[in-house]
Design a protein around this motif. Structure first.
Motif, PDB file in Angstrom:
ATOM      1  N   GLY A  55       0.828  -1.207   0.000  1.00  0.00           N
ATOM      2  CA  GLY A  55       0.000   0.000   0.000  1.00  0.00           C
ATOM      3  C   GLY A  55       0.858   1.252   0.000  1.00  0.00           C
ATOM      4  O   GLY A  55       0.562   2.219  -0.716  1.00  0.00           O
ATOM      5  N   GLN A  56       1.915   1.240   0.778  1.00  0.00           N
ATOM      6  CA  GLN A  56       2.821   2.390   0.822  1.00  0.00           C
ATOM      7  C   GLN A  56       3.538   2.547  -0.512  1.00  0.00           C
ATOM      8  O   GLN A  56       3.718   3.664  -0.999  1.00  0.00           O
ATOM      9  CB  GLN A  56       3.827   2.219   1.968  1.00  0.00           C
ATOM     10  CG  GLN A  56       4.571   3.475   2.308  1.00  0.00           C
ATOM     11  CD  GLN A  56       3.657   4.594   2.783  1.00  0.00           C
ATOM     12  OE1 GLN A  56       2.786   4.405   3.612  1.00  0.00           O
ATOM     13  NE2 GLN A  56       3.857   5.775   2.243  1.00  0.00           N
ATOM     14  N   HIS A  57       3.904   1.422  -1.122  1.00  0.00           N
ATOM     15  CA  HIS A  57       4.590   1.473  -2.421  1.00  0.00           C
ATOM     16  C   HIS A  57       3.698   2.109  -3.493  1.00  0.00           C
ATOM     17  O   HIS A  57       4.151   2.964  -4.260  1.00  0.00           O
ATOM     18  CB  HIS A  57       5.022   0.071  -2.852  1.00  0.00           C
ATOM     19  CG  HIS A  57       5.679   0.044  -4.189  1.00  0.00           C
ATOM     20  ND1 HIS A  57       6.959   0.500  -4.403  1.00  0.00           N
ATOM     21  CD2 HIS A  57       5.212  -0.364  -5.390  1.00  0.00           C
ATOM     22  CE1 HIS A  57       7.255   0.375  -5.685  1.00  0.00           C
ATOM     23  NE2 HIS A  57       6.207  -0.152  -6.304  1.00  0.00           N
ATOM     24  N   VAL A  58       2.443   1.700  -3.556  1.00  0.00           N
ATOM     25  CA  VAL A  58       1.523   2.265  -4.546  1.00  0.00           C
ATOM     26  C   VAL A  58       1.333   3.754  -4.287  1.00  0.00           C
ATOM     27  O   VAL A  58       1.304   4.564  -5.221  1.00  0.00           O
ATOM     28  CB  VAL A  58       0.158   1.532  -4.528  1.00  0.00           C
ATOM     29  CG1 VAL A  58      -0.863   2.255  -5.381  1.00  0.00           C
ATOM     30  CG2 VAL A  58       0.318   0.101  -4.991  1.00  0.00           C
ATOM     31  N   GLU A  95      -4.669  -1.625  -7.908  1.00  0.00           N
ATOM     32  CA  GLU A  95      -3.693  -2.207  -6.985  1.00  0.00           C
ATOM     33  C   GLU A  95      -4.138  -2.053  -5.534  1.00  0.00           C
ATOM     34  O   GLU A  95      -3.960  -2.961  -4.726  1.00  0.00           O
ATOM     35  CB  GLU A  95      -2.315  -1.573  -7.197  1.00  0.00           C
ATOM     36  CG  GLU A  95      -1.587  -2.128  -8.373  1.00  0.00           C
ATOM     37  CD  GLU A  95      -1.359  -3.624  -8.272  1.00  0.00           C
ATOM     38  OE1 GLU A  95      -0.566  -4.070  -7.435  1.00  0.00           O
ATOM     39  OE2 GLU A  95      -1.995  -4.364  -9.049  1.00  0.00           O
ATOM     40  N   ALA A  96      -4.710  -0.918  -5.194  1.00  0.00           N
ATOM     41  CA  ALA A  96      -5.199  -0.711  -3.831  1.00  0.00           C
ATOM     42  C   ALA A  96      -6.332  -1.683  -3.516  1.00  0.00           C
ATOM     43  O   ALA A  96      -6.406  -2.221  -2.403  1.00  0.00           O
ATOM     44  CB  ALA A  96      -5.659   0.728  -3.627  1.00  0.00           C
ATOM     45  N   GLN A  97      -7.207  -1.935  -4.473  1.00  0.00           N
ATOM     46  CA  GLN A  97      -8.288  -2.896  -4.260  1.00  0.00           C
ATOM     47  C   GLN A  97      -7.715  -4.296  -4.033  1.00  0.00           C
ATOM     48  O   GLN A  97      -8.193  -5.030  -3.171  1.00  0.00           O
ATOM     49  CB  GLN A  97      -9.258  -2.892  -5.448  1.00  0.00           C
ATOM     50  CG  GLN A  97     -10.412  -3.854  -5.312  1.00  0.00           C
ATOM     51  CD  GLN A  97     -11.403  -3.456  -4.222  1.00  0.00           C
ATOM     52  OE1 GLN A  97     -11.401  -2.334  -3.741  1.00  0.00           O
ATOM     53  NE2 GLN A  97     -12.250  -4.374  -3.833  1.00  0.00           N
ATOM     54  N   LYS A  98      -6.688  -4.655  -4.789  1.00  0.00           N
ATOM     55  CA  LYS A  98      -6.052  -5.967  -4.615  1.00  0.00           C
ATOM     56  C   LYS A  98      -5.462  -6.076  -3.207  1.00  0.00           C
ATOM     57  O   LYS A  98      -5.642  -7.086  -2.522  1.00  0.00           O
ATOM     58  CB  LYS A  98      -4.955  -6.174  -5.660  1.00  0.00           C
ATOM     59  CG  LYS A  98      -4.357  -7.566  -5.608  1.00  0.00           C
ATOM     60  CD  LYS A  98      -3.145  -7.771  -6.503  1.00  0.00           C
ATOM     61  CE  LYS A  98      -3.246  -7.207  -7.858  1.00  0.00           C
ATOM     62  NZ  LYS A  98      -2.053  -7.490  -8.687  1.00  0.00           N
ATOM     63  N   ASP A 146      -5.941 -10.388 -10.815  1.00  0.00           N
ATOM     64  CA  ASP A 146      -6.159  -9.148 -11.560  1.00  0.00           C
ATOM     65  C   ASP A 146      -7.447  -9.215 -12.368  1.00  0.00           C
ATOM     66  O   ASP A 146      -8.202  -8.243 -12.426  1.00  0.00           O
ATOM     67  CB  ASP A 146      -4.980  -8.870 -12.499  1.00  0.00           C
ATOM     68  CG  ASP A 146      -3.767  -8.328 -11.772  1.00  0.00           C
ATOM     69  OD1 ASP A 146      -3.927  -7.730 -10.688  1.00  0.00           O
ATOM     70  OD2 ASP A 146      -2.647  -8.495 -12.294  1.00  0.00           O
ATOM     71  N   ASP A 147      -7.700 -10.358 -12.990  1.00  0.00           N
ATOM     72  CA  ASP A 147      -8.913 -10.508 -13.800  1.00  0.00           C
ATOM     73  C   ASP A 147     -10.174 -10.304 -12.968  1.00  0.00           C
ATOM     74  O   ASP A 147     -11.093  -9.589 -13.383  1.00  0.00           O
ATOM     75  CB  ASP A 147      -8.964 -11.886 -14.467  1.00  0.00           C
ATOM     76  CG  ASP A 147      -7.933 -12.039 -15.570  1.00  0.00           C
ATOM     77  OD1 ASP A 147      -7.570 -11.029 -16.199  1.00  0.00           O
ATOM     78  OD2 ASP A 147      -7.498 -13.181 -15.810  1.00  0.00           O
ATOM     79  N   VAL A 173      -3.200  -1.752 -17.332  1.00  0.00           N
ATOM     80  CA  VAL A 173      -3.059  -1.642 -15.873  1.00  0.00           C
ATOM     81  C   VAL A 173      -1.884  -2.500 -15.418  1.00  0.00           C
ATOM     82  O   VAL A 173      -1.042  -2.061 -14.621  1.00  0.00           O
ATOM     83  CB  VAL A 173      -4.368  -2.055 -15.165  1.00  0.00           C
ATOM     84  CG1 VAL A 173      -4.167  -2.168 -13.665  1.00  0.00           C
ATOM     85  CG2 VAL A 173      -5.485  -1.073 -15.496  1.00  0.00           C
ATOM     86  N   GLN A 174      -1.812  -3.719 -15.907  1.00  0.00           N
ATOM     87  CA  GLN A 174      -0.718  -4.617 -15.524  1.00  0.00           C
ATOM     88  C   GLN A 174       0.636  -4.064 -15.971  1.00  0.00           C
ATOM     89  O   GLN A 174       1.629  -4.187 -15.253  1.00  0.00           O
ATOM     90  CB  GLN A 174      -0.965  -6.010 -16.099  1.00  0.00           C
ATOM     91  CG  GLN A 174      -2.133  -6.708 -15.435  1.00  0.00           C
ATOM     92  CD  GLN A 174      -2.578  -7.965 -16.155  1.00  0.00           C
ATOM     93  OE1 GLN A 174      -2.517  -8.050 -17.386  1.00  0.00           O
ATOM     94  NE2 GLN A 174      -3.013  -8.954 -15.385  1.00  0.00           N
ATOM     95  N   ARG A 175       0.675  -3.441 -17.132  1.00  0.00           N
ATOM     96  CA  ARG A 175       1.912  -2.826 -17.619  1.00  0.00           C
ATOM     97  C   ARG A 175       2.323  -1.687 -16.680  1.00  0.00           C
ATOM     98  O   ARG A 175       3.501  -1.529 -16.349  1.00  0.00           O
ATOM     99  CB  ARG A 175       1.699  -2.311 -19.045  1.00  0.00           C
ATOM    100  CG  ARG A 175       2.976  -1.881 -19.724  1.00  0.00           C
ATOM    101  CD  ARG A 175       2.772  -1.466 -21.196  1.00  0.00           C
ATOM    102  NE  ARG A 175       2.129  -2.534 -21.940  1.00  0.00           N
ATOM    103  CZ  ARG A 175       0.978  -2.393 -22.619  1.00  0.00           C
ATOM    104  NH1 ARG A 175       0.360  -1.233 -22.653  1.00  0.00           N
ATOM    105  NH2 ARG A 175       0.462  -3.396 -23.285  1.00  0.00           N
TER     106      ARG A 175
END
Length: 181
Positions: A55-58, A95-98, A146-147, A173-175
């Motif tokens: 989370g901090q990284h994003v 990413e935050a949702q993941k 991700d899907d 998004v993945q890229r």
């Protein structure tokens, strides 16, 4: 030459950033430290710490601010810039949702483990139940893909009546994510 959609693009960016901010708030609010230090390296607690780090990284990842110059005047340039910002905001929210879903799985693991332990410490009599908690955590974490996140978030946006006409593809998004690892 303008398509007249820059207001919708700007509103979409604002919605995505608001969602991201809310998710970051929830992610940051979860404790990553167990009550008993000997639980520190257990799977669920390790997952919670990783969620906090991710989370901090994003949050700290720099935005891609380079937008190529486009032909067609200021409206077309604004369109290109809004599309770039939309990709950034969409990917951060994804990413935050993941992370949030992984965190939820780990928090359920903490609850299950506490229920099994019932105030005691691990011992031979509850080892099988604790192993089952670990297995369940692994199953839940593996199901967070991700899907599935992309589909769920798109469905949610659609149900809320949000403008999704130019949302980035999952591949984009993945890229974005790979470029920030």
């Amino acid at each position: 030459m303008s398509d007249g959609l820059n207001d919708q693009r700007a509103e979409r960016v604002a919605d995505l950033l608001s969602d991201f901010r809310t998710l970051q708030y929830y992610i940051a609010g979860v404790s990553t430290e167990p009550l008993h230090q000997d639980d520190y390296y257990c799977e669920g607690w390790a997952a919670l710490r990783q969620c906090s780090i991710d989370g901090q990284h994003v949050l700290n990842s720099a935005a891609e601010t380079r937008v190529p110059r486009v032909r067609g005047g200021p409206e077309e340039q604004a369109k290109a810039e809004l599309q770039q910002v939309m990709l950034d905001a969409f990917a951060r929210r994804h990413e935050a949702q993941k992370i949030y879903l992984r965190q939820g799985a780990a928090l359920r693991w903490v609850e299950w483990r506490d229920s099994v332990l019932a105030g005691e410490r691990p011992h031979g009599g509850n080892a099988n139940q604790l192993d089952a908690c670990d297995v369940q955590l692994r199953v839940e974490l593996a199901a967070i893909t991700d899907d599935s996140i992309y589909a769920d978030m798109r469905s949610s946006d659609y149900q809320m009546g949000r403008w999704t006409q130019e949302d980035p593809r999952l591949r984009d998004v993945q890229r974005w994510v790979r470029a920030r690892q």
